[in-house]
Design an enzyme around this catalytic site. Sequence first.
Site, PDB file in Angstrom:
ATOM      1  CG  ASP A  13      -1.891  -1.183   1.216  1.00  0.00           C
ATOM      2  OD1 ASP A  13      -2.235  -1.649   0.121  1.00  0.00           O
ATOM      3  OD2 ASP A  13      -2.254  -1.642   2.310  1.00  0.00           O
ATOM      4  CE  LYS A  16       2.370  -2.431  -4.297  1.00  0.00           C
ATOM      5  NZ  LYS A  16       2.042  -2.050  -2.924  1.00  0.00           N
ATOM      6  N   GLY A  40      -4.597  -4.261  -3.750  1.00  0.00           N
ATOM      7  CA  GLY A  40      -5.566  -3.209  -4.070  1.00  0.00           C
ATOM      8  C   GLY A  40      -4.762  -1.985  -4.460  1.00  0.00           C
ATOM      9  CG  HIS A  41      -1.987  -2.021  -6.970  1.00  0.00           C
ATOM     10  ND1 HIS A  41      -1.072  -2.565  -7.821  1.00  0.00           N
ATOM     11  CD2 HIS A  41      -1.741  -2.573  -5.757  1.00  0.00           C
ATOM     12  CE1 HIS A  41      -0.307  -3.421  -7.157  1.00  0.00           C
ATOM     13  NE2 HIS A  41      -0.699  -3.453  -5.901  1.00  0.00           N
ATOM     14  CB  THR A  42      -5.930   3.562  -4.890  1.00  0.00           C
ATOM     15  OG1 THR A  42      -6.164   2.600  -3.871  1.00  0.00           O
ATOM     16  CG2 THR A  42      -7.101   4.531  -4.990  1.00  0.00           C
ATOM     17  CD  GLN A 223       0.694  -8.914  -2.402  1.00  0.00           C
ATOM     18  OE1 GLN A 223       1.371  -9.593  -3.146  1.00  0.00           O
ATOM     19  NE2 GLN A 223      -0.561  -8.628  -2.675  1.00  0.00           N
ATOM     20  N   GLY A 301     -10.705  -2.836   3.601  1.00  0.00           N
ATOM     21  CA  GLY A 301     -11.239  -1.720   4.380  1.00  0.00           C
ATOM     22  C   GLY A 301     -10.743  -1.700   5.825  1.00  0.00           C
ATOM     23  CE  LYS A 330      -1.403   8.016   1.645  1.00  0.00           C
ATOM     24  NZ  LYS A 330      -2.379   6.946   1.941  1.00  0.00           N
TER      25      LYS A 330
END
Length: 422
Positions: A13, A16, A40-42, A223, A301, A330
């Site tokens: 997370d 990436k 989960g790639h946003t 990951q 979540g 970030k």
Amino acid sequence: MAVDVLLGLQWGDEGKGKIVDYLADQYQLVCRFQGGPNAGHTLWIDGKKTVLHTIPSGIFHNHMINVIGNGVVIDPVTLIREIDALVAQGCDVLNRLYIAKKAHLILPTHRLLDMASEASKGADKIGSTLRGIGPCYMDKTGRNGLRVGDALSNTFYQKYISLRDKHLRLLKQYPEIDHDLNADEEKWFEAIERMRTLDLIDAEYFLYEHLQKGHNMLAEGAQGVMLDIDFGTYPFVTSSNTISSGVSSGLGIPPTAIRKVIGVSKAYCTRVGSGPFPSELTGEEGERLRQAGNEFGSTTGRPRRCGWIDLPQLRYAAMITGTTDIALTKLDVMNAFESISVANEYETEFGLKTKKLPFDMLEGIKDVVLNQHPGWMKDIVADTYDDLPEEVKTYISYLEKELSLPITYISTGPGREELIVR
Ligand code: GDP
Ligand code: IMO
Ligand code: MG
């Protein structure tokens, strides 16, 4: 011809997906080489959020070939759901997506085994995403698995039944879990039917031919290094090689073809699930990071555990992966922090200090030695490195010196354009 690798340097997370989407213009192909729908790639494009689980993060680019490599484990139901959602958004997935016939299939019973195994571990549970990843890779290495290419054979149904029945026998060892296998199987076979119509390829030849034509490829990791099956915080890891070597085995590409390795790290650190996290902040500061960074899992979540950036951990990750460039994400999350800490070394049992990761990070690390940095206490509004607040530049220079690596990409927000490239 070049193969560059982009992977997570922490516990996943790191951002990436966003960086892959940004870099995609420089490549003809983006390929996933390991992991599965635990990822989960946003991506935020034009104010719209998309979370990708199995499909590579280059899918929104017209010119791009997206490959799901042999090292990936595929849940057909998740894959088809993801394709349908992208098509509904107007994304031309079907002309851009190719799937390795040698990728393994996640069966409905793999998910049941994941749930049963986790439930039986009680307090020692890994904190798995329960997507069937571990049991599927177990069948792969145990030489029992079903692969995408098997779905094209006449004997597929018998092979499926044989493996499913084996799983049902295994499940008898565990306390019963609530499930409706018939309903799951119906959805699964519908998805298999759809999957048969997709571009299923001998990916090793496909990729070789593209490289021969001089095309450039970005291998997209899922990951992060600390979740690697060999070098992560075992047993609190995933079941694949998340490091650069996973690119060779997960795509059929020789290691000599790899040019750059871009390691993605947050300006702090997070982890979902159980296991060691030396620089974790369990109190109010951790909660502040969680809220400011919206640190809740993209797949499950779950609230992410938060802490300071950890230099021994990052040096280790860079060493194992051969990282050549860092993407730091970030930074904006710390805009309102008066002071920012960095874990510089670990304190071991007898008050000894070390910069190396011990074999058992839970037992071997008693404390971390922190180094304080002044915060910048303002929003970051910058298009170039020079525009960044002085305190940000000092923080970045410090990290570069300590890691002996260039921070080439600086991400200051979730959007595609919120990135400074040096
Ligand atoms: P991945 O699994 O490494 O692709 O990362 P995730 O998508 O699971 O989690 C990263 C989260 O941070 C997502 O919600 C991104 O939209 C978001 N994000 C990425 N880069 C930045 C950034 O520089 N600033 C902020 N505020 N959010 C970011
Ligand atoms: P991306 O690609 C963060 C974690 C799980 C759990 C452990 C094992 O989005 O960075 P698994 O489902 O593989 O059996 O879970 O690994 N995990 C992740 N954490 N990001 C991910 O992917 C993850 N994929 C798995 O939380 O601790
Ligand atoms: Mg993620």
